[in-house]
Design a protein around this motif. Sequence first.
Motif, PDB file in Angstrom:
ATOM      1  N   UNK A   1      34.395  36.079  68.966  1.00 20.89           N
ATOM      2  CA  UNK A   1      35.398  36.229  67.910  1.00 20.89           C
ATOM      3  C   UNK A   1      35.617  34.927  67.150  1.00 20.89           C
ATOM      4  N   UNK A   2      35.247  33.796  67.767  1.00 17.64           N
ATOM      5  CA  UNK A   2      35.420  32.502  67.128  1.00 17.64           C
ATOM      6  C   UNK A   2      34.089  32.038  66.530  1.00 17.64           C
ATOM      7  N   UNK A   3      34.105  31.416  65.355  1.00 21.12           N
ATOM      8  CA  UNK A   3      32.877  30.798  64.846  1.00 21.12           C
ATOM      9  C   UNK A   3      32.359  29.772  65.852  1.00 21.12           C
ATOM     10  N   UNK A   4      31.041  29.748  66.070  1.00 22.11           N
ATOM     11  CA  UNK A   4      30.461  28.922  67.124  1.00 22.11           C
ATOM     12  C   UNK A   4      30.834  27.447  67.024  1.00 22.11           C
ATOM     13  N   UNK A   5      30.663  26.878  65.840  1.00 21.39           N
ATOM     14  CA  UNK A   5      30.952  25.448  65.681  1.00 21.39           C
ATOM     15  C   UNK A   5      32.432  25.162  65.885  1.00 21.39           C
ATOM     16  N   UNK A   6      33.294  26.054  65.389  1.00 25.03           N
ATOM     17  CA  UNK A   6      34.738  25.864  65.551  1.00 25.03           C
ATOM     18  C   UNK A   6      35.129  25.918  67.020  1.00 25.03           C
ATOM     19  N   UNK A   7      34.531  26.836  67.774  1.00 24.65           N
ATOM     20  CA  UNK A   7      34.819  26.936  69.206  1.00 24.65           C
ATOM     21  C   UNK A   7      34.339  25.683  69.936  1.00 24.65           C
ATOM     22  N   UNK A   8      33.167  25.181  69.571  1.00 23.97           N
ATOM     23  CA  UNK A   8      32.659  23.953  70.190  1.00 23.97           C
ATOM     24  C   UNK A   8      33.573  22.773  69.891  1.00 23.97           C
ATOM     25  N   UNK A   9      34.071  22.703  68.667  1.00 30.31           N
ATOM     26  CA  UNK A   9      34.998  21.623  68.289  1.00 30.31           C
ATOM     27  C   UNK A   9      36.267  21.711  69.135  1.00 30.31           C
ATOM     28  N   UNK A  10      36.781  22.914  69.317  1.00 28.75           N
ATOM     29  CA  UNK A  10      38.006  23.085  70.100  1.00 28.75           C
ATOM     30  C   UNK A  10      37.795  22.661  71.549  1.00 28.75           C
TER      31      UNK A  10
ATOM     32  N   UNK B   1      29.035  12.847  74.684  1.00 28.04           N
ATOM     33  CA  UNK B   1      27.789  13.597  74.602  1.00 28.04           C
ATOM     34  C   UNK B   1      27.752  14.713  75.645  1.00 28.04           C
ATOM     35  N   UNK B   2      28.217  14.424  76.861  1.00 21.96           N
ATOM     36  CA  UNK B   2      28.202  15.424  77.922  1.00 21.96           C
ATOM     37  C   UNK B   2      29.107  16.611  77.578  1.00 21.96           C
ATOM     38  N   UNK B   3      30.311  16.318  77.083  1.00 17.51           N
ATOM     39  CA  UNK B   3      31.221  17.400  76.726  1.00 17.51           C
ATOM     40  C   UNK B   3      30.688  18.211  75.547  1.00 17.51           C
ATOM     41  N   UNK B   4      29.987  17.551  74.629  1.00 15.81           N
ATOM     42  CA  UNK B   4      29.374  18.265  73.506  1.00 15.81           C
ATOM     43  C   UNK B   4      28.310  19.230  74.006  1.00 15.81           C
ATOM     44  N   UNK B   5      27.498  18.807  74.964  1.00 17.09           N
ATOM     45  CA  UNK B   5      26.478  19.693  75.532  1.00 17.09           C
ATOM     46  C   UNK B   5      27.113  20.903  76.204  1.00 17.09           C
ATOM     47  N   UNK B   6      28.169  20.667  76.977  1.00 22.65           N
ATOM     48  CA  UNK B   6      28.844  21.769  77.665  1.00 22.65           C
ATOM     49  C   UNK B   6      29.458  22.738  76.653  1.00 22.65           C
ATOM     50  N   UNK B   7      30.090  22.186  75.624  1.00 20.71           N
ATOM     51  CA  UNK B   7      30.736  23.028  74.615  1.00 20.71           C
ATOM     52  C   UNK B   7      29.717  23.895  73.888  1.00 20.71           C
ATOM     53  N   UNK B   8      28.609  23.309  73.491  1.00 22.05           N
ATOM     54  CA  UNK B   8      27.568  24.076  72.797  1.00 22.05           C
ATOM     55  C   UNK B   8      26.967  25.116  73.740  1.00 22.05           C
ATOM     56  N   UNK B   9      26.817  24.757  75.019  1.00 21.91           N
ATOM     57  CA  UNK B   9      26.314  25.712  76.000  1.00 21.91           C
ATOM     58  C   UNK B   9      27.243  26.898  76.163  1.00 21.91           C
ATOM     59  N   UNK B  10      28.551  26.660  76.207  1.00 25.76           N
ATOM     60  CA  UNK B  10      29.534  27.739  76.331  1.00 25.76           C
ATOM     61  C   UNK B  10      29.456  28.669  75.120  1.00 25.76           C
TER      62      UNK B  10
ATOM     63  N   UNK C   1      26.701  18.417  63.920  1.00 25.84           N
ATOM     64  CA  UNK C   1      28.029  18.646  63.336  1.00 25.84           C
ATOM     65  C   UNK C   1      29.115  17.968  64.169  1.00 25.84           C
ATOM     66  N   UNK C   2      29.014  18.074  65.500  1.00 25.22           N
ATOM     67  CA  UNK C   2      29.981  17.402  66.363  1.00 25.22           C
ATOM     68  C   UNK C   2      29.869  15.889  66.235  1.00 25.22           C
ATOM     69  N   UNK C   3      28.627  15.391  66.147  1.00 23.77           N
ATOM     70  CA  UNK C   3      28.434  13.955  65.962  1.00 23.77           C
ATOM     71  C   UNK C   3      29.021  13.478  64.639  1.00 23.77           C
ATOM     72  N   UNK C   4      28.872  14.285  63.599  1.00 20.26           N
ATOM     73  CA  UNK C   4      29.416  13.937  62.287  1.00 20.26           C
ATOM     74  C   UNK C   4      30.938  13.816  62.336  1.00 20.26           C
TER      75      UNK C   4
END
Length: 282
Positions: free
Chosen positions: A124-133, A142-151, A217-220
């Motif tokens: 229900x959430x846009x992928x990038x927005x959910x990863x940002x949250x 970097x580790x949390x970004x990997x986990x977020x994108x994986x989720x 996008x997260x790095x930006x």
Amino acid sequence: MESPTRQAFKRFLKSPSGKVGLALTLALVLLALFIPVLKPYDPTTDRDYLNRLKPPSLEHPFGTDHLGRDIFTRVLHGSRISLQVGVLSVGIGLVAGTLLGLITGFFRGRTEVVIGWLADLLLAFPGTLLAIAIVAVAGPSLQNAMIAIGVVQIPVYIRLARSMVLSLREQDFVQAAIALGAGNGRILFKHILPGTLPPLVVQATLSIGTATLEAAALGFLGLGAQPPAPEWGAMIADSFKGGHAMNAPWTMIFPGLFIMLTVLAFNLLGDGLRDALDPRGR
């Protein structure tokens, strides 16, 4: 008679997009593996204020940034970070999503309702927005970004694996295994899982490109790899934040170009694998 694997390999070689994607992917992987040996680099010491914002030249093929750092070197080393995030985050989504998809498709009932509801909630959430949250809550790294994108990737594999299981569980060979008294674990992992692998492999290949883009996008936004790590999204952010995008466009063009090439490489490779593993879909 040729084996199915050999037939699939021949179909892959007949795919122009697959061959181009494979060549680009291999080039990126080899670059990421061997660049620390061919061109060692320490991002904490690579500063030369006398050569700030120099345009591309023989000495600096991609120019330099606002701190005098060689963009060519940073972009090449950034391939390690981007591929690491792409592969590991997709691995998280693939393993977790496939396991949950197998369970929901095979056991059905309340388990299917609960896991299906969870997948729908994530979708229900846009992928990038959910990863940002997720990264905003867990903290930028970097580790949390990997986990977020994986989720973010998990519900895609839940739905794909579930749909394959629903089809395969009615096949004669699965019904025969059930009739012979095979355990649920044996049926799932020996009889059903192999049949789900072709579409899952194709989806995983395509997802690496998407994950690379989300990592950039997260790095930006400053939520991925932290400075001075040479991450492509962070390099583009440095260019914009410093106001160098117009007077020194090479500071953002070359990182952006490598992001585009990485996404293109895995998308083409995924198209080739889809043609090879599922010729009926062509």
